[in-house]
Scaffold this active site. Structure first.
Site, PDB file in Angstrom:
ATOM      1  N   ASN A   7      78.463  34.490   7.092  1.00 33.24           N
ATOM      2  CA  ASN A   7      77.480  35.558   6.894  1.00 33.24           C
ATOM      3  C   ASN A   7      76.193  35.236   7.616  1.00 33.24           C
ATOM      4  OD1 ASN A   7      77.062  33.593   4.395  1.00 33.24           O
ATOM      5  ND2 ASN A   7      75.150  34.706   4.678  1.00 33.24           N
ATOM      6  N   CYS A   8      75.461  36.280   7.969  1.00 31.82           N
ATOM      7  CA  CYS A   8      74.123  36.103   8.513  1.00 31.82           C
ATOM      8  C   CYS A   8      73.146  36.662   7.494  1.00 31.82           C
ATOM      9  CB  CYS A   8      73.989  36.784   9.876  1.00 31.82           C
ATOM     10  SG  CYS A   8      74.221  38.573   9.828  1.00 31.82           S
ATOM     11  N   ILE A   9      72.019  37.171   7.930  1.00 33.32           N
ATOM     12  CA  ILE A   9      70.992  37.583   6.976  1.00 33.32           C
ATOM     13  C   ILE A   9      71.335  38.871   6.247  1.00 33.32           C
ATOM     14  CG2 ILE A   9      69.604  38.941   8.609  1.00 33.32           C
ATOM     15  CD1 ILE A   9      67.142  37.617   7.324  1.00 33.32           C
TER      16      ILE A   9
END
Length: 478
Positions: free
Chosen positions: A422-424
């Site tokens: 996942n990223c932000i």
């Protein structure tokens, strides 16, 4: 493309450190706006503490990319990134290069300590980790098998990279400087062009690469560090021009667009639309995180997203013309705007309020007219195929386990999941069978959207709650 998207995600790990620096430095400049710490010991401590991260951003990039690009985000990959970074900084320093050539080193080697090189070292470290962390050596070398071999192999491959960079880096550096100077040569128009392409690259997650040219010390622009007084060469009235134009859009424009979507939604779906759009608007206003809202209409109404990109470019152009400069450490939200008031190169940041109000009107009027005229199926205007309030309830109620379960069901179960990251704002997945993915079922979790950047790649736009969803999703997969 998938590799570049993963790189873009990896950059979010070091970037996530910057808000802390911004808060510390912002408070410090508020305490001592004229002396920048010279007149107050607390202000000095806060400014210097924030500067620790800004001054060493390239190292953060080396570590963050090494971890983010590795197969399992294990700590050895971070060590490999640091090893690669130290090797490059030593072997390609101006002093060593001068000794090798017997002449004065090219100016490019005086700028080898930058975020671009940090990213490259992170990639080398991650690649060596992925390749050698399970290696097996003969018994007499068994101690250096597996993860212990990573640092050694990273050093060897980085030395080879140094040979290439010895010839290539001056060319790359000159090209980056030329590009930056080309855009800077257009003044306010250049700021508008940059902001326009910044928005256009968001769907593929490559806007970070463009940002690095203007915000960091890759091409000598270094707008972010100069604005906060952490780098020399700042020019009052110029420094900050590649950041300031985003504030009117993120604080006012996008929330107004969300209001237009709410007003054009069906009466039966206004409660549902208010929940999603209200949360996204507040997120954009306060933090400057716009992806939860942008992905809600990016693909179902691309004409709106094109208008949004154009308006962002116009905002950057207008603000660059005005005597108004503000900067950020994270994004162009209210928090960063407020903290930047006393920054060394802040110029009339209050002017961004009236500019923002004008753009709020533009966004609202244009979005409302286009949505109605083209009958776009934005949030709250979808065909009545499902109970939308029920679909969004899980995420709205912070039931992350239920959200993760729904997403997992939509991607075909854990047997179809290859990797989870996942990223932000996005849950990033790799699946075995893309045909087993049911996007409608995934959206039933109340997420903002689903993106397929590759045959087996899947991105679920969750929003700022993504870390909690990702944690639950990983538990379910295991």
């Amino acid at each position: 493309m998938k590799y570049l998207q993963k790189l873009g995600k990896s950059l979010m790990l070091p970037v996530a450190c910057l808000p802390v620096a911004g808060i510390l430095m912002g408070i410090g400049y508020w305490i001592d706006p004229s002396g920048w710490g010279a007149n107050n010991i607390l202000a000095l401590i806060l400014i210097k503490a924030g500067g620790i991260l800004i001054d060493n951003m390239a190292i953060l990039f080396a570590v963050g990319v090494a971890v983010g690009m590795s197969v399992d985000q294990e700590g050895t990959s971070a060590l490999a990134g640091i090893v690669s970074w130290l090797t490059v900084q030593t072997m390609l320093s101006s002093g060593v290069v001068a000794l090798i050539t017997g002449a004065e080193a090219n100016a490019a080697f005086g700028k080898i300590n930058n975020q671009f090189i940090g990213i490259l070292c992170g990639i080398i470290g991650a690649t060596c980790y992925n390749k050698f962390h399970k290696s097996k050596l003969p018994d007499w070398l068994a101690f250096f098998s597996g993860r212990r071999s990573v640092a050694i192999m990273t050093t060897l491959f980085t030395l080879l990279a140094c040979v290439v960079l010895f010839f290539v880096w001056p060319i790359i550096y000159s090209a980056l400087v030329a590009f930056g100077e080309f855009i800077m040569g257009f003044g306010a128009v250049g700021a508008g062009i940059y902001a326009f392409f910044n928005r256009l690259l968001i769907p593929v997650g490559l806007h970070h690469a463009l940002n690095s040219v203007f915000w960091f010390d890759v091409a000598g622009i270094n707008d972010l560090a100069k604005f906060w007084g952490q780098a020399e060469g700042g020019v009052m009235g110029q420094t900050g021009m590649y950041m300031a134009g985003f504030f009117p859009v993120m604080m006012f424009g996008l929330p107004a667009a969300a209001l237009a979507m709410y007003h054009t939604s069906k009466d039966s779906k206004k409660k549902y639309a208010a929940g999603i759009l209200g949360a996204a608007a507040l997120c954009s206003f306060f933090t400057g995180v716009t992806e939860p809202f942008e992905f809600s209409f990016m693909f179902i109404a691309p004409v709106l997203y094109g208008i949004h990109a154009v308006l962002t470019g116009i905002s950057a152009f207008v603000v660059a013309l005005l005597p108004a400069r503000a900067g950020f450490q994270f994004s162009a939200g209210f928090v960063d705007w407020f903290l930047s008031f006393k920054a060394p190169f802040a110029v009339n940041p209050w002017l961004l309020i009236p500019v923002g109000l004008v753009f709020a009107v533009l966004y609202y009027v244009i979005f409302r007219i286009v949505i109605v005229k083209l009958n776009l199926k934005t949030i709250g205007r979808e065909d009545d195929e499902a109970n939308d309030e029920e679909l969004s309830a899980k995420l709205a109620n912070n039931d992350y386990t239920a959200v993760a379960q729904q997403i997992l069901a939509g991607v075909g179960g854990k047997e179809n999941v290859v990797s989870v990251d996942n990223c932000i704002t996005r849950l990033r997945l790799e699946v075995k069978d893309r045909l087993a993915v049911d996007e409608k079922a995934i959206k039933a979790a109340g997420v903002a959207g689903v993106l397929r950047p590759g045959k087996t790649s899947l991105q679920v736009i969750v929003g700022t709650q993504v870390q909690h969803v990702a944690d639950e999703f990983k538990k379910l997969v295991k």
